[in-house]
Structures are given as C-alpha cells and as structure tokens.
Design a protein around this motif. Structure first.
Motif, PDB file in Angstrom:
ATOM      1  N   ARG A   1       9.662 -49.582 -15.542  1.00 39.42           N
ATOM      2  CA  ARG A   1       8.208 -49.618 -15.651  1.00 39.42           C
ATOM      3  C   ARG A   1       7.563 -48.381 -15.035  1.00 39.42           C
ATOM      4  O   ARG A   1       6.396 -48.097 -15.300  1.00 39.42           O
ATOM      5  N   TRP A   2       8.302 -47.665 -14.185  1.00 30.95           N
ATOM      6  CA  TRP A   2       7.720 -46.549 -13.431  1.00 30.95           C
ATOM      7  C   TRP A   2       8.119 -45.207 -14.019  1.00 30.95           C
ATOM      8  O   TRP A   2       7.294 -44.310 -14.124  1.00 30.95           O
ATOM      9  N   VAL A   3       9.393 -45.056 -14.360  1.00 24.34           N
ATOM     10  CA  VAL A   3       9.872 -43.828 -15.005  1.00 24.34           C
ATOM     11  C   VAL A   3      10.845 -44.220 -16.105  1.00 24.34           C
ATOM     12  O   VAL A   3      11.452 -45.302 -16.068  1.00 24.34           O
ATOM     13  N   ARG A   4      11.016 -43.342 -17.080  1.00 27.72           N
ATOM     14  CA  ARG A   4      11.866 -43.676 -18.222  1.00 27.72           C
ATOM     15  C   ARG A   4      13.351 -43.511 -17.927  1.00 27.72           C
ATOM     16  O   ARG A   4      14.188 -44.049 -18.663  1.00 27.72           O
ATOM     17  N   HIS A   5      13.682 -42.781 -16.864  1.00 29.43           N
ATOM     18  CA  HIS A   5      15.088 -42.544 -16.519  1.00 29.43           C
ATOM     19  C   HIS A   5      15.299 -42.792 -15.024  1.00 29.43           C
ATOM     20  O   HIS A   5      15.576 -41.843 -14.257  1.00 29.43           O
ATOM     21  N   PRO A   6      15.204 -44.033 -14.592  1.00 26.27           N
ATOM     22  CA  PRO A   6      15.269 -44.310 -13.148  1.00 26.27           C
ATOM     23  C   PRO A   6      16.637 -44.079 -12.521  1.00 26.27           C
ATOM     24  O   PRO A   6      16.720 -43.858 -11.312  1.00 26.27           O
ATOM     25  N   ILE A   7      17.709 -44.124 -13.305  1.00 24.40           N
ATOM     26  CA  ILE A   7      19.037 -43.861 -12.726  1.00 24.40           C
ATOM     27  C   ILE A   7      19.116 -42.399 -12.272  1.00 24.40           C
ATOM     28  O   ILE A   7      19.584 -42.102 -11.166  1.00 24.40           O
ATOM     29  N   TYR A   8      18.651 -41.492 -13.109  1.00 26.99           N
ATOM     30  CA  TYR A   8      18.606 -40.090 -12.702  1.00 26.99           C
ATOM     31  C   TYR A   8      17.652 -39.898 -11.528  1.00 26.99           C
ATOM     32  O   TYR A   8      17.939 -39.131 -10.593  1.00 26.99           O
ATOM     33  N   ALA A   9      16.515 -40.585 -11.582  1.00 29.65           N
ATOM     34  CA  ALA A   9      15.532 -40.457 -10.501  1.00 29.65           C
ATOM     35  C   ALA A   9      16.108 -40.916  -9.168  1.00 29.65           C
ATOM     36  O   ALA A   9      15.837 -40.318  -8.119  1.00 29.65           O
ATOM     37  N   SER A  10      16.915 -41.984  -9.197  1.00 37.35           N
ATOM     38  CA  SER A  10      17.498 -42.485  -7.949  1.00 37.35           C
ATOM     39  C   SER A  10      18.483 -41.483  -7.355  1.00 37.35           C
ATOM     40  O   SER A  10      18.578 -41.353  -6.132  1.00 37.35           O
ATOM     41  N   THR A  11      19.221 -40.770  -8.213  1.00 40.03           N
ATOM     42  CA  THR A  11      20.134 -39.730  -7.721  1.00 40.03           C
ATOM     43  C   THR A  11      19.357 -38.617  -7.037  1.00 40.03           C
ATOM     44  O   THR A  11      19.738 -38.144  -5.959  1.00 40.03           O
ATOM     45  N   MET A  12      18.256 -38.203  -7.636  1.00 36.82           N
ATOM     46  CA  MET A  12      17.417 -37.176  -7.028  1.00 36.82           C
ATOM     47  C   MET A  12      16.864 -37.652  -5.691  1.00 36.82           C
ATOM     48  O   MET A  12      16.807 -36.887  -4.718  1.00 36.82           O
ATOM     49  N   LEU A  13      16.483 -38.922  -5.625  1.00 36.12           N
ATOM     50  CA  LEU A  13      15.934 -39.469  -4.376  1.00 36.12           C
ATOM     51  C   LEU A  13      16.993 -39.481  -3.279  1.00 36.12           C
ATOM     52  O   LEU A  13      16.693 -39.181  -2.113  1.00 36.12           O
ATOM     53  N   LEU A  14      18.234 -39.794  -3.638  1.00 31.36           N
ATOM     54  CA  LEU A  14      19.300 -39.796  -2.636  1.00 31.36           C
ATOM     55  C   LEU A  14      19.572 -38.382  -2.124  1.00 31.36           C
ATOM     56  O   LEU A  14      19.766 -38.178  -0.917  1.00 31.36           O
ATOM     57  N   PHE A  15      19.602 -37.407  -3.022  1.00 32.42           N
ATOM     58  CA  PHE A  15      19.783 -36.020  -2.587  1.00 32.42           C
ATOM     59  C   PHE A  15      18.645 -35.592  -1.653  1.00 32.42           C
ATOM     60  O   PHE A  15      18.873 -34.877  -0.664  1.00 32.42           O
ATOM     61  N   CYS A  16      17.423 -36.018  -1.974  1.00 33.43           N
ATOM     62  CA  CYS A  16      16.287 -35.702  -1.100  1.00 33.43           C
ATOM     63  C   CYS A  16      16.479 -36.324   0.278  1.00 33.43           C
ATOM     64  O   CYS A  16      16.189 -35.690   1.305  1.00 33.43           O
ATOM     65  N   ALA A  17      16.969 -37.571   0.309  1.00 28.96           N
ATOM     66  CA  ALA A  17      17.190 -38.244   1.588  1.00 28.96           C
ATOM     67  C   ALA A  17      18.206 -37.473   2.426  1.00 28.96           C
ATOM     68  O   ALA A  17      18.049 -37.347   3.650  1.00 28.96           O
TER      69      ALA A  17
END
Length: 253
Positions: free
Chosen positions: A180-196
């Motif tokens: 509901r928030w982004v069309r590719h949340p699996i990729y987005a979650s990887t980016m978020l983990l790298f940011c963390a």
C-alpha cells in the motif's frame, strides 16, 4: 587489549578462505548443483565480507554493531527460504515459468554487488572507532530501523506468497500490507537495512552512497517487473500503479 596482533593474521586467513570457498559454491549454485550447505556458505561469506571484515580491518578488533548486523543480515536475507519451508516443507524454489525470472545484464549485477560491498567498506572507514560509538538509548532509533526493515520484508514476502504461485509467479496484484505504501517493498526493505547499518556506524555519506546505488539498480529492475505485470494483469496493475505512485521510497521515489 583488543587482540590486534592476532586479528592481523588469523581473521584474514579465515575471511579469505571462506570468501574463496563461497565463490566456488556460488559457481556451483549458478549451475544448479549447490547443496543447502553450499548455498549457506555463499550467503555467510558474503555477509561476513559486508559486515565484519571491513570493521575488523579498519579498527583492528570487532565489537558492537558489526557483530549484531552479521546475524541480522542472515535473518533478513533468509525470509524467502523460510516462507518456502512454511508452504512446502523444504527450502528449495519450485519450477515455474522462466519469464518471471527477470534479471538485469550480468555486468550490471556485478557492478551493483561490487558497489554495495564498497559502500559497506566505506561505512566502516568513515565511521569512528567502534569503541567510540555510543551505546544505550542512543541506539533505540537504530533498532527501530532494523525492526522496520525486517517487518517490511517479512510481510512483503508473505503477501507476495499469498498472491502468487510457488512464491515466484504472481496470480494477482498484491495491493495490501507494505504494497500500500510502495510498489516494491522488498527492495525498499533492503535499502532500509543498509541505511540502518550506516547509521549504526555513524557513516552518513556511505548511507547516501548506498541509497543512490540501490535506487538506480532496483529502479531499473522494477521497470522490467512493472512492464511484465502490466502485460499480465493489464488495467488492474496500471490502476494500482497510479494509486501507489512511489516505487521504493515513500514520498520521494
């Protein structure tokens, strides 16, 4: 105090040996002949070079966040396998229509992998010495980032499995949960983990570098996937894409 003398000799032998063995296992995996143990070695050697080797090299010792992220990365990147086990009783992917195995050219994949590795090493070089990284309540925000990345990836894979066959072939347009928030949340979650990881090491420039690299690579891959989804599901997917405007980063991209 930190066993720096032994670190210069012993861990590099382990790191290089496991890295070479991981590359051999990766070659077998590409040919479809790798066992589960060999696949695990590929993942473990990659994560070790991402999270442990660089901080150990630049600091002469290991403590704190790099060790934590070594285990977090393992948990994070094994979600697809755990979903398969939950559905089928084992960890191996099923045969499916190869048209859904969308990949970018090998040169781009190699460049992306190399740049992601470079970004992690840059973070280890940019940040302060590990014993200077504050602990306690100062790290609550980092744990929230990690939990958000894990939550997003786990639920994205579960929803994708619900609306797909064999966890690979979509049977409908997933529109709920993180979709509901982004069309590719699996990729987005990887980016978020790298940011963390970069935030934990206090490396803001490395964080921006990794966001840029991932946005460029995942953006190209997302275009291929969206083209195939539009061809398969037609108006249903175009309506979803018009409603959820962002590919990877809410409110930005």
């Amino acid at each position: 105090m930190y066993f720096s003398w032994t670190w210069l000799f012993w861990p590099w032998v382990v790191a290089v040996s496991l890295g070479v063995y991981g590359l051999c296992c990766l070659r077998k995996h590409a040919a479809g002949n790798a066992s589960f143990f060999e696949q695990l070695c590929v993942v473990t050697s990659s994560i070790m070079w991402l999270t442990l080797v660089a901080p150990g090299h630049f600091n002469g010792y290991l403590e704190g966040w790099p060790v934590a992220f070594f285990f977090v990365y393992h948990y994070f990147f094994f979600f697809e396998s755990t979903v398969r086990r939950r559905l089928y009783g084992d960890l191996f992917p099923r045969r499916h229509d190869p048209k859904w195995d969308l990949t970018l050219p090998p040169a781009l994949r190699l460049a992306f992998s190399s740049l992601v590795m470079a970004g992690h090493w840059l973070a280890a070089w940019e940040g302060p010495e590990l014993h200077l990284v504050p602990g306690g309540w100062a790290n609550v925000g980092i744990w929230l980032l990690i939990i958000s990345a894990i939550f997003t990836r786990y639920h994205s894979i579960l929803y994708l499995a619900k609306y797909s066959e064999k966890v690979s072939v979509p049977t409908a347009v997933a529109q709920f949960g993180p979709y509901r928030w982004v069309r590719h949340p699996i990729y987005a979650s990887t980016m978020l983990l790298f940011c963390a990881y970069c935030v934990a090491l206090r490396a803001p420039l490395s964080c921006l570098f990794l966001i840029g690299i991932c946005s460029a690579y995942y953006g190209q891959k997302a275009e291929l996937e969206e083209k195939l989804m539009a061809e398969t599901f037609g108006q249903k997917y175009t309506e979803y894409a018009s409603r959820v405007r962002y590919k990877l980063i809410p409110l930005l991209y």
